[in-house]
Write a protein that holds these residues in place. Structure first.
Motif, mmCIF file in Angstrom:
data_model
loop_
_atom_site.group_PDB
_atom_site.id
_atom_site.type_symbol
_atom_site.label_atom_id
_atom_site.label_comp_id
_atom_site.label_asym_id
_atom_site.label_seq_id
_atom_site.Cartn_x
_atom_site.Cartn_y
_atom_site.Cartn_z
ATOM 1 N N THR A 299 1.217 -7.575 -2.609
ATOM 2 C CA THR A 299 0.184 -7.049 -1.219
ATOM 3 C C THR A 299 0.846 -5.226 -1.091
ATOM 4 O O THR A 299 0.240 -4.285 -1.134
ATOM 5 N N ILE A 302 -0.643 -2.542 -2.563
ATOM 6 C CA ILE A 302 -1.659 -1.851 -1.852
ATOM 7 C C ILE A 302 -1.362 -0.503 -1.708
ATOM 8 O O ILE A 302 -2.010 0.774 -2.065
ATOM 9 N N CYS A 325 -0.050 -3.430 6.615
ATOM 10 C CA CYS A 325 -0.901 -4.073 5.421
ATOM 11 C C CYS A 325 -0.924 -5.740 5.998
ATOM 12 O O CYS A 325 -1.182 -7.067 5.846
#
Length: 362
Positions: A299, A302, A325
């Motif tokens: 993740t 990102i 996120c």
């Protein structure tokens, strides 16, 4: 039984603090980091005590297997599977948390929150399973607390005697790890420490200390929580703290403050808490999704790409964005998983049991 909204609000705050604590590091300062960790897991033991109702041991075991151990097994299996896949076929989505299948299986069986390199003075190597250590630990703690309550009721223990007894169990948890380095499987020292949180949570309910509490009590609890964070940290998963007595008192004050704020939220912002409480209602899905994200998903890429695109080097911006996120991913999970047959049963067994009971004919 109808759900109590403020309890779900408190769970939601707790699970958001877990996500924040796993992401923030020292980006917002040492005190803020310690303040999060002092209370982000203990609040769930406190609430379990608040909601405690004495049951037969068999029911406690069955409920624990269905609602704690089943999601633990499934989430651990996915972590191991994703790690093996990432090792065999490196890709842009997965990262190998475990280096070998043997390491993953050993970590799954031991269920430690952090990597263990020594047990009772002997060198070992057991990888931590991550924040889902909490699930088998709570299973053990539920059994311990139910058993102790049975003894207390049988021999008519006074509240003072009971408090001293649970304080001794709490101290024993710290002694096992800090003095004897006995990091026992299934986080047993943490379970011993948590028993005092169960007892205090139940006592707060019995004497209605939240309902009778005033704003000055909430402010005082916040101050004690913050002061304990200034003094040192509290790692419940490994039952260690810079100052165990201060850490436990500060953690309990933090639990009280979170519950007090949760009640205020329910009374003041009903529309907001209508959806906010869903994070708490489905905190098990959020926890398991977050652990898979934290340990096996990339993740962070990102925010890596976003910071490069915007030419931003601020660590606070990066961490804040990464927290958002991870929260968004958790929200997607609680929106999707309850609608997927079989999978939802692993995390919502009460509502969707895998084996449905046959209705008895009249």
């Amino acid at each position: 039984m109808e759900r109590v909204k403020w309890i779900d609000n408190a769970r939601a705050i707790g699970i958001l603090l877990i996500i924040t604590g796993h992401t923030m590091g020292a980006a917002y300062g040492r005190t803020a980091f310690f303040a999060v960790y002092i209370v982000n897991v203990s609040i769930f033991f406190f609430l379990s005590g608040y909601l405690h109702r004495q049951k037969p041991i068999k029911k406690v075991v069955k409920g624990g297997i269905d609602n704690l151990l089943l999601p633990y097994v499934i989430t651990s299996a996915l972590m191991i599977a994703f790690s093996m896949l990432a090792l065999k076929r490196p890709n842009h989505l997965l990262v190998p948390y475990f280096k070998t299948l043997q390491e993953g299986l050993k970590s799954f069986c031991y269920a430690s929150s952090a990597e263990i390199t020594i047990v009772g003075g002997r060198p070992v190597h057991i990888a931590g399973i991550g924040a889902i250590w909490f699930l088998p630990c709570m299973f053990i703690a539920n059994l311990m607390y139910t058993g102790m309550k049975r003894i207390m009721q049988r021999y008519h223990f006074s509240d003072l005697t009971s408090t001293i007894l649970f304080a001794c169990f709490c101290a024993l948890g710290f002694i096992l790890t800090e003095k004897f380095t006995l990091y026992l499987p299934w986080s047993i020292p943490a379970a011993l420490v948590s028993l005092l949180f169960y007892w205090v949570g139940e006592s707060v309910h019995r004497y209605q200390l939240l309902q009778k509490g005033k704003w000055i009590h909430g402010i005082f609890a916040l101050l004690v929580w913050g002061l304990s964070a200034r003094i040192g940290t509290f790692w419940l998963g490994t039952a260690t703290a810079d100052n165990p007595a201060v850490a436990v008192i500060g953690s309990m004050a933090g639990c009280y403050a979170i519950c007090y704020v949760s009640i205020l939220l329910e009374k003041t912002f009903r529309k907001f808490t209508k959806w906010f409480s869903k994070l708490g209602e489905m905190s098990l899905i959020v926890l398991c999704t977050h652990i898979l994200d934290l340990n096996t998903l990339k993740t962070f890429r990102i925010m890596d790409k976003l910071c490069v695109a915007l030419k931003i080097s601020s660590m606070k911006f990066y961490i804040t964005g990464l927290i958002l996120c991870r929260v968004v991913l958790a929200v997607i999970a609680i929106a999707v998983i309850p609608h997927i047959p079989v999978i939802r049963s692993f995390f919502m067994y009460r509502q969707y049991p895998l084996i449905k009971k046959k209705k008895q004919r009249a």
